[in-house]
Design an enzyme around this catalytic site. Structure first.
Site, PDB file in Angstrom:
ATOM      1  N   LYS A 198       0.648  -0.973   0.002  1.00 33.87           N
ATOM      2  CA  LYS A 198       0.103  -0.085  -0.091  1.00 33.87           C
ATOM      3  C   LYS A 198       1.185   1.838   0.063  1.00 33.87           C
ATOM      4  O   LYS A 198       1.792   1.391   0.945  1.00 33.87           O
ATOM      5  CB  LYS A 198      -1.263  -0.643   1.350  1.00 33.87           C
ATOM      6  N   LYS A 251      -2.306  -1.574  -4.276  1.00 39.45           N
ATOM      7  CA  LYS A 251      -2.461  -0.628  -4.003  1.00 39.45           C
ATOM      8  C   LYS A 251      -2.004   0.662  -3.949  1.00 39.45           C
ATOM      9  O   LYS A 251      -1.019   1.005  -3.797  1.00 39.45           O
ATOM     10  CB  LYS A 251      -3.791  -0.361  -2.701  1.00 39.45           C
TER      11      LYS A 251
HETATM   12  C1  PBG Z   1      -7.639   2.977   5.461  1.00 43.71           C
HETATM   13  C2  PBG Z   1      -7.807   3.289   4.149  1.00 43.71           C
HETATM   14  C3  PBG Z   1      -7.529   4.623   2.907  1.00 43.71           C
HETATM   15  C4  PBG Z   1      -7.835   3.309   1.806  1.00 43.71           C
HETATM   16  C5  PBG Z   1      -7.994   2.510   2.248  1.00 43.71           C
HETATM   17  N1  PBG Z   1      -7.897   2.392   3.372  1.00 43.71           N
HETATM   18  C6  PBG Z   1      -6.998   5.232   3.019  1.00 43.71           C
HETATM   19  C7  PBG Z   1      -6.010   5.928   3.286  1.00 43.71           C
HETATM   20  O1  PBG Z   1      -4.693   5.038   3.745  1.00 43.71           O
HETATM   21  O2  PBG Z   1      -5.724   7.140   3.524  1.00 43.71           O
HETATM   22  C8  PBG Z   1      -7.785   4.562   0.040  1.00 43.71           C
HETATM   23  C9  PBG Z   1      -8.992   3.687  -0.095  1.00 43.71           C
HETATM   24  C10 PBG Z   1      -9.353   4.777  -1.674  1.00 43.71           C
HETATM   25  O3  PBG Z   1      -8.157   5.978  -1.999  1.00 43.71           O
HETATM   26  O4  PBG Z   1     -10.474   4.478  -2.234  1.00 43.71           O
HETATM   27  N2  PBG Z   1      -6.445   3.917   6.051  1.00 43.71           N
END
Ligand code: PBG
Length: 333
Positions: A198, A251
Site C-alpha cells: 500500500k 494499491k
Molecule cells: C484506510 C484506507 C484508505 C484507503 C483504503 N483504506 C485511506 C488511506 O490510507 O488514506 C484508500 C482507498 C481509496 O482511496 O479508495 N487506511
C-alpha cells in the site's frame, strides 16, 4: 517503383470480425471478480453525498442491507465495508466497539443477504481524532501499540460476521497479530486479505473526503510505502504471506500495474488490485465533462488491471459495471 512487397505475416487476420476478436481475446474480466467498497455512516448529520465521488453514497446502517442485496442481484459477490463513526477519539474505540458502525452493518447484511462475501477494512484512521492509521504516542505513530488494537478490531469484525478482514494500516506485524488473535477466538476460517503493498498515494484524496479520515497533521509516509518502490513492495508482500495472509492487495492499481505484474509472477496467493478513489474520481470527472466515454474507459482499465495479473479488482465502479453488463445481457448495448 516496383510492386509493394506483400507481408508474409498478417496479424490483422485475427481482428477482422467481432467473432474473431472475441475468440482471440487474451484477457477477460467478470463482474464476479469485482469488489464494491461501501461507506456506512452512523450519524445522520453526515451528508450522504460525496462531491469528489459522484455516484457513491454514504449509507446509513438501515440502508446498507438493501444496497448489498441489490449488488448481489446484479452478480457482485463481495463488498468491502468502511465506517464513519459519530465519535472519534485518541484510542479509536469505534473501530473495535461491539456496536461499532461497521459491526452493525455486518450484522444486518449477514442477516438479510447471507451469501454475499463480507469484507471489512481493518484500520484506525476513520476512528482516531487525529486521523492517523495507528495510535499516536509522544507525537509518533506507535507500531506495536497500534497492532494490538488492529487485532482487537479484526476479532470484533469477525464476530459481527465478516468473512474477510483487510488490514490496511501498514503497521509491521499486523497480519501475524491478527491471525493469532482470530485463531485464539475461534475464527480459524476468517480470511485475511492484507493490504500488503500500500503506497502513500495522492490518489486516496477523495476517499479521505468520503471517510473523513485525512490526518489532522503530518501525512502517512512514515508507514505507507514510497510510490517509487517496487522491490520493497515485494518484501512487504513476502512478509504478509509469511505472517499468514490468505491473499494480498496492491494499491493503488492503475499507476502500479508493474507492481501487480511482478507480484503475480513471484507469488501464488490470490492477488487483488485496489483501484482507488482518485482513479474513480478522474474517470467520473472526465466523463462528466464529455471528454471520455466512461463505459469504454472503465472496461479498458479493468482489462489492464487483469492483464497485469490481478485476480480481483476492488473498484467503486463495481455496481455501475454490473448494471452495464446486465443491460448488455438484455440487449441494450
Ligand atoms: C484506510 C484506507 C484508505 C484507503 C483504503 N483504506 C485511506 C488511506 O490510507 O488514506 C484508500 C482507498 C481509496 O482511496 O479508495 N487506511
Amino acid at each position: 517503383m516496383g510492386e509493394t512487397p506483400r507481408p508474409a505475416r498478417r496479424p490483422r487476420r485475427l481482428r477482422r470480425t467481432p467473432g474473431l476478436r472475441e475468440l482471440f481475446r487474451e484477457t477477460r474480466w467478470d463482474v464476479a471478480q469485482l469488489v464494491q467498497p461501501l461507506f456506512v455512516r452512523e450519524d445522520d448529520r453526515i451528508d450522504s453525498q460525496v462531491p469528489s465521488m459522484p455516484g457513491i453514497r454514504r449509507l446509513k446502517v438501515e440502508e446498507v442491507a438493501a444496497e448489498a442485496s441489490g449488488l448481489e442481484e446484479l452478480g457482485v459477490k463481495a463488498v468491502l465495508l468502511f465506517g464513519l463513526p459519530t465519535q472519534k477519539d485518541d484510542l479509536a474505540s469505534g473501530a473495535y466497539a461491539d456496536r461499532g458502525v461497521v459491526q452493525q452493518a455486518l450484522r444486518t447484511i449477514r442477516q438479510e443477504v447471507p451469501d454475499l462475501v463480507l469484507m471489512a477494512d481493518v484500520c484506525l484512521c476513520e476512528y482516531t481524532d487525529h486521523g492517523h492509521c495507528g495510535l499516536v504516542v509522544d507525537g509518533r505513530v506507535d507500531n506495536d501499540a497500534s497492532v494490538g488494537l488492529l487485532a482487537r478490531t479484526a476479532v470484533s469484525l469477525a464476530r459481527a460476521g465478516a468473512d474477510v478482514v483487510a488490514p490496511s494500516a501498514m503497521m509491521d506485524g499486523q497480519v501475524l497479530a491478527i491471525r493469532v488473535a482470530l485463531d485464539l477466538d475461534g475464527f480459524r476460517d476468517t480470511i485475511i486479505m492484507a493490504y500488503a503493498a500500500k503506497h502513500a498515494s495522492a490518489f486516496y484524496g477523495p476517499f479521505r473526503d468520503a471517510a473523513e479520515s485525512a490526518p489532522r497533521s503530518g501525512d502517512r509516509r512514515g508507514y505507507q510505502m514510497d510510490p517509487a518502490n517496487a522491490r520493497e513492495a515485494m518484501r512487504e508482500i513476502a512478509l504478509d504471506v509469511e505472517e499468514g495472509a490468505d491473499l494480498v492487495i496492491v494499491k493503488p492499481a492503475l499507476a502500479y500495474l508493474d507492481v501487480i505484474r511482478t507480484a503475480r509472477e513471484r507469488f501464488d496467493v490470490p492477488l487483488a488490485a485496489y483501484s482507488v478513489s482518485g482513479e474513480y474520481a478522474m474517470v467520473k470527472a472526465a466523463s462528466k465533462a464529455g471528454w471520455i466515454d466512461e463505459r469504454a474507459v472503465v472496461g479498458e482499465i479493468l482489462t489492464a488491471i487483469r492483464r497485469a495479473g490481478a485476480d480481483l479488482v476492488i473498484t467503486y465502479h463495481a455496481r455501475q459495471v454490473a448494471e452495464w453488463e446486465r443491460g448488455r445481457a438484455h440487449g441494450t448495448r
